[in-house]
Motif scaffolding. Structure first.
Motif, PDB file in Angstrom:
ATOM      1  N   ASP A  21       0.839  -1.232   0.021  1.00  0.00           N
ATOM      2  CA  ASP A  21       0.096   0.025  -0.174  1.00  0.00           C
ATOM      3  C   ASP A  21       0.847   1.198  -0.050  1.00  0.00           C
ATOM      4  O   ASP A  21       0.998   1.992   1.021  1.00  0.00           O
ATOM      5  CB  ASP A  21      -0.878  -0.016   1.192  1.00  0.00           C
ATOM      6  N   TYR A  22       1.287   1.634  -1.184  1.00  0.00           N
ATOM      7  CA  TYR A  22       2.366   2.494  -1.358  1.00  0.00           C
ATOM      8  C   TYR A  22       1.935   3.888  -0.657  1.00  0.00           C
ATOM      9  O   TYR A  22       0.678   4.328  -0.883  1.00  0.00           O
ATOM     10  CB  TYR A  22       2.811   2.916  -2.785  1.00  0.00           C
ATOM     11  N   ALA A  23       3.028   4.629  -0.022  1.00  0.00           N
ATOM     12  CA  ALA A  23       2.682   6.020   0.807  1.00  0.00           C
ATOM     13  C   ALA A  23       3.214   6.991  -0.074  1.00  0.00           C
ATOM     14  O   ALA A  23       4.639   7.294  -0.060  1.00  0.00           O
ATOM     15  CB  ALA A  23       3.438   5.787   2.015  1.00  0.00           C
ATOM     16  N   PHE A  24       2.319   7.642  -1.110  1.00  0.00           N
ATOM     17  CA  PHE A  24       2.739   8.763  -1.693  1.00  0.00           C
ATOM     18  C   PHE A  24       2.945  10.101  -0.678  1.00  0.00           C
ATOM     19  O   PHE A  24       2.293  10.061   0.266  1.00  0.00           O
ATOM     20  CB  PHE A  24       1.723   9.201  -2.926  1.00  0.00           C
ATOM     21  N   ARG A  25       3.376  11.208  -1.300  1.00  0.00           N
ATOM     22  CA  ARG A  25       3.216  12.252  -0.703  1.00  0.00           C
ATOM     23  C   ARG A  25       2.258  13.275  -1.419  1.00  0.00           C
ATOM     24  O   ARG A  25       2.152  13.451  -2.871  1.00  0.00           O
ATOM     25  CB  ARG A  25       4.623  13.249  -0.690  1.00  0.00           C
ATOM     26  N   ALA A  26       1.422  13.950  -1.022  1.00  0.00           N
ATOM     27  CA  ALA A  26       0.371  14.783  -1.199  1.00  0.00           C
ATOM     28  C   ALA A  26       0.292  15.926  -0.478  1.00  0.00           C
ATOM     29  O   ALA A  26       0.682  16.363   0.559  1.00  0.00           O
ATOM     30  CB  ALA A  26      -0.878  14.252  -1.653  1.00  0.00           C
ATOM     31  N   GLN A  27      -0.536  16.932  -1.101  1.00  0.00           N
ATOM     32  CA  GLN A  27      -0.909  18.276  -0.581  1.00  0.00           C
ATOM     33  C   GLN A  27      -2.190  18.207   0.472  1.00  0.00           C
ATOM     34  O   GLN A  27      -3.089  17.745  -0.284  1.00  0.00           O
ATOM     35  CB  GLN A  27      -0.856  19.403  -1.329  1.00  0.00           C
ATOM     36  N   GLY A  31      -2.606  22.586   3.107  1.00  0.00           N
ATOM     37  CA  GLY A  31      -1.387  23.068   2.347  1.00  0.00           C
ATOM     38  C   GLY A  31      -0.326  22.360   2.660  1.00  0.00           C
ATOM     39  O   GLY A  31       0.847  22.626   1.904  1.00  0.00           O
ATOM     40  N   ALA A  32      -0.349  21.588   3.848  1.00  0.00           N
ATOM     41  CA  ALA A  32       1.026  20.996   4.416  1.00  0.00           C
ATOM     42  C   ALA A  32       1.136  19.495   3.567  1.00  0.00           C
ATOM     43  O   ALA A  32       0.082  18.807   3.046  1.00  0.00           O
ATOM     44  CB  ALA A  32       0.865  20.410   5.897  1.00  0.00           C
ATOM     45  N   GLN A  33       2.217  19.032   3.518  1.00  0.00           N
ATOM     46  CA  GLN A  33       2.379  17.597   2.888  1.00  0.00           C
ATOM     47  C   GLN A  33       1.925  16.439   3.817  1.00  0.00           C
ATOM     48  O   GLN A  33       2.212  16.610   5.001  1.00  0.00           O
ATOM     49  CB  GLN A  33       4.007  17.435   2.584  1.00  0.00           C
ATOM     50  N   VAL A  34       1.269  15.881   3.253  1.00  0.00           N
ATOM     51  CA  VAL A  34       0.874  14.485   3.915  1.00  0.00           C
ATOM     52  C   VAL A  34       0.938  13.021   3.214  1.00  0.00           C
ATOM     53  O   VAL A  34       1.089  13.478   2.036  1.00  0.00           O
ATOM     54  CB  VAL A  34      -0.723  14.734   4.432  1.00  0.00           C
ATOM     55  N   PRO A  35       1.085  12.206   3.859  1.00  0.00           N
ATOM     56  CA  PRO A  35       1.168  10.820   3.145  1.00  0.00           C
ATOM     57  C   PRO A  35      -0.074  10.669   2.799  1.00  0.00           C
ATOM     58  O   PRO A  35      -1.018  10.543   3.614  1.00  0.00           O
ATOM     59  CB  PRO A  35       1.801   9.974   4.276  1.00  0.00           C
ATOM     60  N   VAL A  36      -0.354   9.857   1.474  1.00  0.00           N
ATOM     61  CA  VAL A  36      -1.413   9.383   1.072  1.00  0.00           C
ATOM     62  C   VAL A  36      -1.185   7.821   0.477  1.00  0.00           C
ATOM     63  O   VAL A  36      -0.405   7.673  -0.634  1.00  0.00           O
ATOM     64  CB  VAL A  36      -2.067  10.307  -0.014  1.00  0.00           C
ATOM     65  N   ARG A  37      -1.939   6.770   0.938  1.00  0.00           N
ATOM     66  CA  ARG A  37      -1.495   5.650   0.734  1.00  0.00           C
ATOM     67  C   ARG A  37      -2.573   5.332  -0.721  1.00  0.00           C
ATOM     68  O   ARG A  37      -3.235   5.930  -1.184  1.00  0.00           O
ATOM     69  CB  ARG A  37      -2.212   4.813   1.693  1.00  0.00           C
ATOM     70  N   LEU A 130      -2.312  15.531  -7.681  1.00  0.00           N
ATOM     71  CA  LEU A 130      -0.778  15.446  -7.837  1.00  0.00           C
ATOM     72  C   LEU A 130      -0.295  14.731  -6.751  1.00  0.00           C
ATOM     73  O   LEU A 130      -0.445  14.978  -5.630  1.00  0.00           O
ATOM     74  CB  LEU A 130      -0.247  16.929  -8.091  1.00  0.00           C
ATOM     75  N   LEU A 131       0.685  14.039  -7.018  1.00  0.00           N
ATOM     76  CA  LEU A 131       1.424  12.951  -5.792  1.00  0.00           C
ATOM     77  C   LEU A 131       2.918  13.003  -6.259  1.00  0.00           C
ATOM     78  O   LEU A 131       3.382  13.153  -7.442  1.00  0.00           O
ATOM     79  CB  LEU A 131       0.939  11.597  -5.914  1.00  0.00           C
ATOM     80  N   SER A 132       3.671  12.737  -5.197  1.00  0.00           N
ATOM     81  CA  SER A 132       5.219  12.561  -5.534  1.00  0.00           C
ATOM     82  C   SER A 132       5.567  11.037  -4.803  1.00  0.00           C
ATOM     83  O   SER A 132       4.903  10.730  -3.913  1.00  0.00           O
ATOM     84  CB  SER A 132       5.860  13.595  -4.632  1.00  0.00           C
ATOM     85  N   SER A 133       6.340  10.294  -5.784  1.00  0.00           N
ATOM     86  CA  SER A 133       6.481   9.139  -5.427  1.00  0.00           C
ATOM     87  C   SER A 133       8.095   8.902  -4.984  1.00  0.00           C
ATOM     88  O   SER A 133       8.616   7.957  -4.989  1.00  0.00           O
ATOM     89  CB  SER A 133       6.261   8.180  -6.710  1.00  0.00           C
ATOM     90  N   ALA A 134       8.505  10.198  -4.514  1.00  0.00           N
ATOM     91  CA  ALA A 134      10.109  10.056  -4.144  1.00  0.00           C
ATOM     92  C   ALA A 134      10.076   9.332  -2.957  1.00  0.00           C
ATOM     93  O   ALA A 134       9.184   9.198  -1.984  1.00  0.00           O
ATOM     94  CB  ALA A 134      10.511  11.434  -3.928  1.00  0.00           C
ATOM     95  N   GLY A 135      11.113   8.492  -3.011  1.00  0.00           N
ATOM     96  CA  GLY A 135      11.375   7.660  -1.868  1.00  0.00           C
ATOM     97  C   GLY A 135      10.589   6.366  -1.455  1.00  0.00           C
ATOM     98  O   GLY A 135      10.877   5.734  -0.637  1.00  0.00           O
TER      99      GLY A 135
END
Length: 214
Positions: A21-27, A31-37, A130-135
């Motif tokens: 269950d990948y944990a992406f980063r999202a807004q 406005g803060a960054q949060v993990p989104v599975r 929009l998501l970041s898959s960094a890390g």
């Protein structure tokens, strides 16, 4: 065998269960960054999820001009976004409000989330999730990243059945051999840009590529 290897030797399709269950980063709303599975990208009543992997950073051999202005233009060219992916997302941003009535849609990039959001604001994207898959290994696992870390423009579709998420479809045509004088084609069928060219006598321009500005 990794879950992403859903093609069987006989040419059939065996959708694989996604084991992580990948944990992406999202807004977040504030406005803060949060993990989104991955599982949280499915909203109630919508059991299909489409994720496009944007090449951000761009391909190593892409020396086309970067954005003409803005904060993204200050990045080294190799760390900037892909112009072809950008053209696709310019078009999908307009369609996203309609698509989201029936299907979950998201865009993932390996760049840090702050870079992704900054570029989205500069392009005027308002509807894309929009998501970041960094890390995380999502890009590598879904064929959107090569062994040396180069990013690839893959579109993947997932389906949720109860608590189980399976890979349903991927644009693997990108990896298929191409005819002489042609380029890989895998998501071009969903782009109005290329389809409009197909209606003309000249067809798709052989040596033209999308740019950030013209």
């Amino acid at each position: 065998m990794p879950w992403r290897r859903w093609l069987t030797p006989g040419g059939g399709c065996h959708p694989g269960v996604v084991p992580e269950d990948y944990a992406f980063r999202a807004q977040g709303p504030d406005g803060a960054q949060v993990p989104v599975r991955l599982s949280e990208l499915f909203v109630p009543g919508k059991n299909s999820l489409v994720i496009y992997c944007m090449m951000f950073p761009r391909a190593a051999d892409d020396d086309s001009p970067g954005p003409p202005g803005g904060q993204t233009a200050l990045l080294p060219l190799a760390e900037g976004p892909c112009p072809s992916c950008t053209a696709l997302l310019d078009q999908l941003d307009g369609a996203a409000g309609h698509v989201s009535q029936h299907v979950n849609l998201a865009v993932a990039a390996k760049a840090p989330l702050e870079r992704v959001l900054t570029f989205a604001a500069e392009r005027g994207w308002r509807r894309l999730r929009l998501l970041s898959s960094a890390g995380i290994t999502y890009n590598r696992d879904c064929l959107a990243e090569t062994a040396d870390g180069s990013q690839q423009p893959m579109l993947n579709v997932f389906h949720r059945d109860g608590q189980t998420i399976r890979h349903f479809w991927g644009s693997e045509l990108f990896y298929a051999p191409v005819d002489p004088g042609q380029e890989p084609r895998h998501v071009g069928t969903i782009e109005p840009l290329w389809n409009l060219f197909d209606f003309t006598r000249e067809g798709r321009p052989a040596t033209w590529h999308e740019q950030f500005s013209y």
